[in-house]
Design a protein around this motif. Structure first.
Motif, PDB file in Angstrom:
ATOM      1  N   ILE A 157       0.875  -1.177   0.000  1.00 47.37           N
ATOM      2  CA  ILE A 157       0.000   0.000   0.000  1.00 47.37           C
ATOM      3  C   ILE A 157       0.907   1.221   0.000  1.00 47.37           C
ATOM      4  O   ILE A 157       1.611   1.485   0.976  1.00 47.37           O
ATOM      5  CB  ILE A 157      -0.930   0.005   1.223  1.00 47.37           C
ATOM      6  N   HIS A 158       0.923   1.954  -1.097  1.00 43.77           N
ATOM      7  CA  HIS A 158       1.835   3.099  -1.207  1.00 43.77           C
ATOM      8  C   HIS A 158       1.362   4.298  -0.384  1.00 43.77           C
ATOM      9  O   HIS A 158       2.169   5.030   0.168  1.00 43.77           O
ATOM     10  CB  HIS A 158       1.993   3.499  -2.678  1.00 43.77           C
ATOM     11  N   ALA A 159       0.077   4.531  -0.292  1.00 42.42           N
ATOM     12  CA  ALA A 159      -0.428   5.663   0.481  1.00 42.42           C
ATOM     13  C   ALA A 159      -1.897   5.427   0.778  1.00 42.42           C
ATOM     14  O   ALA A 159      -2.620   4.775   0.013  1.00 42.42           O
ATOM     15  CB  ALA A 159      -0.245   6.981  -0.269  1.00 42.42           C
ATOM     16  N   ILE A 160      -2.376   5.953   1.930  1.00 40.80           N
ATOM     17  CA  ILE A 160      -3.780   5.895   2.327  1.00 40.80           C
ATOM     18  C   ILE A 160      -4.245   7.326   2.509  1.00 40.80           C
ATOM     19  O   ILE A 160      -3.680   8.083   3.304  1.00 40.80           O
ATOM     20  CB  ILE A 160      -3.973   5.084   3.626  1.00 40.80           C
ATOM     21  N   HIS A 161      -5.256   7.716   1.775  1.00 47.15           N
ATOM     22  CA  HIS A 161      -5.746   9.096   1.836  1.00 47.15           C
ATOM     23  C   HIS A 161      -7.262   9.077   1.850  1.00 47.15           C
ATOM     24  O   HIS A 161      -7.895   8.604   0.903  1.00 47.15           O
ATOM     25  CB  HIS A 161      -5.261   9.903   0.634  1.00 47.15           C
ATOM     26  N   GLY A 162      -7.859   9.576   2.941  1.00 46.57           N
ATOM     27  CA  GLY A 162      -9.315   9.633   3.020  1.00 46.57           C
ATOM     28  C   GLY A 162      -9.920   8.256   3.145  1.00 46.57           C
ATOM     29  O   GLY A 162      -9.267   7.271   3.482  1.00 46.57           O
ATOM     30  N   LEU A 182       7.842  12.747  10.799  1.00 49.30           N
ATOM     31  CA  LEU A 182       8.337  11.371  10.839  1.00 49.30           C
ATOM     32  C   LEU A 182       7.397  10.485  10.028  1.00 49.30           C
ATOM     33  O   LEU A 182       6.218  10.332  10.362  1.00 49.30           O
ATOM     34  CB  LEU A 182       8.426  10.874  12.277  1.00 49.30           C
ATOM     35  N   VAL A 183       7.914   9.929   8.931  1.00 51.69           N
ATOM     36  CA  VAL A 183       7.161   9.039   8.059  1.00 51.69           C
ATOM     37  C   VAL A 183       7.903   7.708   8.002  1.00 51.69           C
ATOM     38  O   VAL A 183       9.091   7.677   7.673  1.00 51.69           O
ATOM     39  CB  VAL A 183       7.003   9.622   6.636  1.00 51.69           C
ATOM     40  N   ILE A 184       7.236   6.612   8.340  1.00 52.00           N
ATOM     41  CA  ILE A 184       7.868   5.301   8.399  1.00 52.00           C
ATOM     42  C   ILE A 184       7.086   4.322   7.528  1.00 52.00           C
ATOM     43  O   ILE A 184       6.013   4.643   7.024  1.00 52.00           O
ATOM     44  CB  ILE A 184       7.946   4.778   9.853  1.00 52.00           C
ATOM     45  N   SER A 185       7.630   3.129   7.350  1.00 50.20           N
ATOM     46  CA  SER A 185       6.971   2.024   6.646  1.00 50.20           C
ATOM     47  C   SER A 185       6.679   0.925   7.650  1.00 50.20           C
ATOM     48  O   SER A 185       7.544   0.565   8.463  1.00 50.20           O
ATOM     49  CB  SER A 185       7.855   1.486   5.513  1.00 50.20           C
ATOM     50  N   MET A 223       2.358  -4.226   3.320  1.00 47.68           N
ATOM     51  CA  MET A 223       3.437  -3.299   3.615  1.00 47.68           C
ATOM     52  C   MET A 223       2.944  -1.883   3.289  1.00 47.68           C
ATOM     53  O   MET A 223       2.727  -1.543   2.126  1.00 47.68           O
ATOM     54  CB  MET A 223       4.687  -3.627   2.794  1.00 47.68           C
ATOM     55  N   ILE A 224       2.723  -1.074   4.313  1.00 44.00           N
ATOM     56  CA  ILE A 224       2.255   0.302   4.150  1.00 44.00           C
ATOM     57  C   ILE A 224       3.493   1.197   4.052  1.00 44.00           C
ATOM     58  O   ILE A 224       4.271   1.296   5.001  1.00 44.00           O
ATOM     59  CB  ILE A 224       1.348   0.731   5.304  1.00 44.00           C
ATOM     60  N   LYS A 225       3.670   1.836   2.911  1.00 45.18           N
ATOM     61  CA  LYS A 225       4.902   2.559   2.621  1.00 45.18           C
ATOM     62  C   LYS A 225       5.005   3.877   3.385  1.00 45.18           C
ATOM     63  O   LYS A 225       6.050   4.225   3.897  1.00 45.18           O
ATOM     64  CB  LYS A 225       5.014   2.833   1.119  1.00 45.18           C
TER      65      LYS A 225
END
Length: 433
Positions: free
Chosen positions: A332-337, A393-396, A403-405
């Motif tokens: 999962i590259h990104a979660i938005h909304g 701070l952005v982590i995976s 795997m949430i990027k």
């Protein structure tokens, strides 16, 4: 004065058929390299014909535009031609070549190739370029004669010369293709010799300095300089390695992907430095930033553990303890909304929310005792971080089978609702809800 000016315009070397020709509406005046009377007339005529190729059928118009490609002495020569002496382009072409025939460059013969001899220490690529440049100025020559001349003017005893003596090519194209093989071989040998010299210099033992008061004072006053490669690693936050970057690449060539071409112009590159990874000049293999980033990505995946100074960077990360074995990890590259299924009316959204609360209340399974679990970051996590670090701070994270990027660590407080569909896609059993 106005009458004299009008007469000067009428007095033209062209006949009326040429001078009064109508201009085509689609015609666009090309930009010519102006001829001033000092260059080869044949080259200028070829240049003019190429620019006017779209109007080659309109002979009067080609003849009418020709004076715009002249300047200085050549333009003055044209103006002094007799009145109405040029009826077509063939006449103008003949008069022009006859006037400037003294400037015509003499064609070279096959004997001029004997002057192109390979110099001592000259690379095969440079010699082949000079030979082909000289051969391109020869009008007609037999390929077999040019190939035999090439064998005579090159340095005898080389591997390429021996190969040509054994198996002589039939044409120049085959000769150039065969030469490229030995050019790559020659570059590889030169690079190995350069690399061996660098390794010898790096491994050369330091000379012992006698214990004298003057030299002790000089050593005390002179700060100890760090090695360039070490300074580069500390500055950019690279992971320390046990060996050089060039040797690491030589031993693991098959693991690296094909690099992008070097964007720096060829004339601005340092030809004394060669990169084995790019197979091109401009920088050394140890200074290749693209290769260094490839190595860092491989280290992050747990590879190249034998080349690390400390095993701290090679420790595998703890994964989600309840991950189902044998399932494929999704990315999962990104979660938005909210998801597309939740983009409905507010009434449907509230009904889904009530169903989630009800599922939570009627669940008869005890909650998982997580205990005191703390997530921290050590010095090893700062190895590839540019300090000071003030960005969010952005982590995976590896959550179940996904795997949430990009996961933003938000210090604020908020409540987020996770629907049952999300747990089903994560393959998390209902007993863990």
């Amino acid at each position: 004065m106005a009458r004299e000016h009008k007469n000067s315009l009428v007095k033209t070397p062209f006949t009326n058929d040429v001078y009064l020709v109508e201009r085509s509406k689609k015609f666009t005046m090309p930009s010519f390299t102006l001829f001033d009377g000092t260059r080869d007339p044949s080259r200028h005529l070829d240049h003019y014909a190429q620019k006017m190729a779209l109007d080659y059928r309109n002979d009067p118009w080609i003849c009418r535009v020709f004076p715009t490609s002249l300047t200085r002495a050549a333009l003055e020569w044209f103006r002094n031609r007799p009145h109405k002496s040029i009826p077509d382009y063939v006449t103008l072409y003949t008069m022009f070549r006859a006037q400037y025939c003294r400037n015509k460059k003499q064609k070279k013969s096959i004997t001029s190739l004997f002057t192109v001899r390979q110099k001592k220490g000259e690379t095969l690529q440079d010699f082949l370029s000079r030979f082909n440049m000289e051969a391109s100025e020869i009008a007609d020559y037999h390929p077999a004669t040019a190939i035999e001349t090439f064998k005579l003017v090159m340095i005898k005893g080389t591997k390429f010369h021996t190969s040509l003596v054994k198996y002589s090519p039939l044409d120049i194209q085959t000769l150039n293709a065969k030469a490229q093989i030995y050019i790559r071989l020659e570059e590889n040998i030169a690079h190995r010799a350069q690399h061996a010299t660098l390794v010898t210099v790096e491994n050369k033992p330091r000379e012992r300095i006698p214990n004298s008061k003057i030299q002790k004072s000089q050593r005390a006053s002179t700060p100890i300089a760090q090695a360039p490669e070490k300074r580069q690693r500390i500055k950019e936050g690279f992971t320390p390695l046990r060996t050089t970057l060039a040797r690491l690449f030589q031993e693991n060539k098959m693991k690296f992907t094909t690099p992008q071409p070097i964007k720096q112009p060829l004339e601005q590159r340092d030809k004394s430095k060669h990169c084995t990874y790019h197979r091109d000049y401009g920088h050394s293999t140890s200074d290749c930033r693209f290769l260094r980033r490839q190595v860092e990505n491989m280290i992050a995946r747990g590879e190249l553990a034998d080349y690390l100074i400390t095993k701290e960077y090679a420790k595998p990360r703890e994964v989600y303890p309840h991950k189902v074995e044998g399932t494929q990890v999704k990315v999962i590259h990104a979660i938005h909304g909210r998801s597309e299924d939740d983009q409905e009316s507010k009434g449907v959204y509230r009904s889904r929310l009530r169903a989630a609360h009800k599922l939570r209340k009627i669940s008869l399974v005890n909650a998982i005792a997580l205990g005191n679990i703390s997530i921290g970051f050590g010095d090893g996590d700062l190895s590839r971080v540019q300090l000071p670090y003030e960005d969010p701070l952005v982590i995976s994270l590896l959550v179940a089978n996904c795997m949430i990027k990009r996961v933003l660590i938000d210090p604020g407080s908020s409540a987020n609702i996770i629907t049952k569909m999300i747990f089903e896609q994560l393959e998390i059993p209902s007993s863990y809800i």
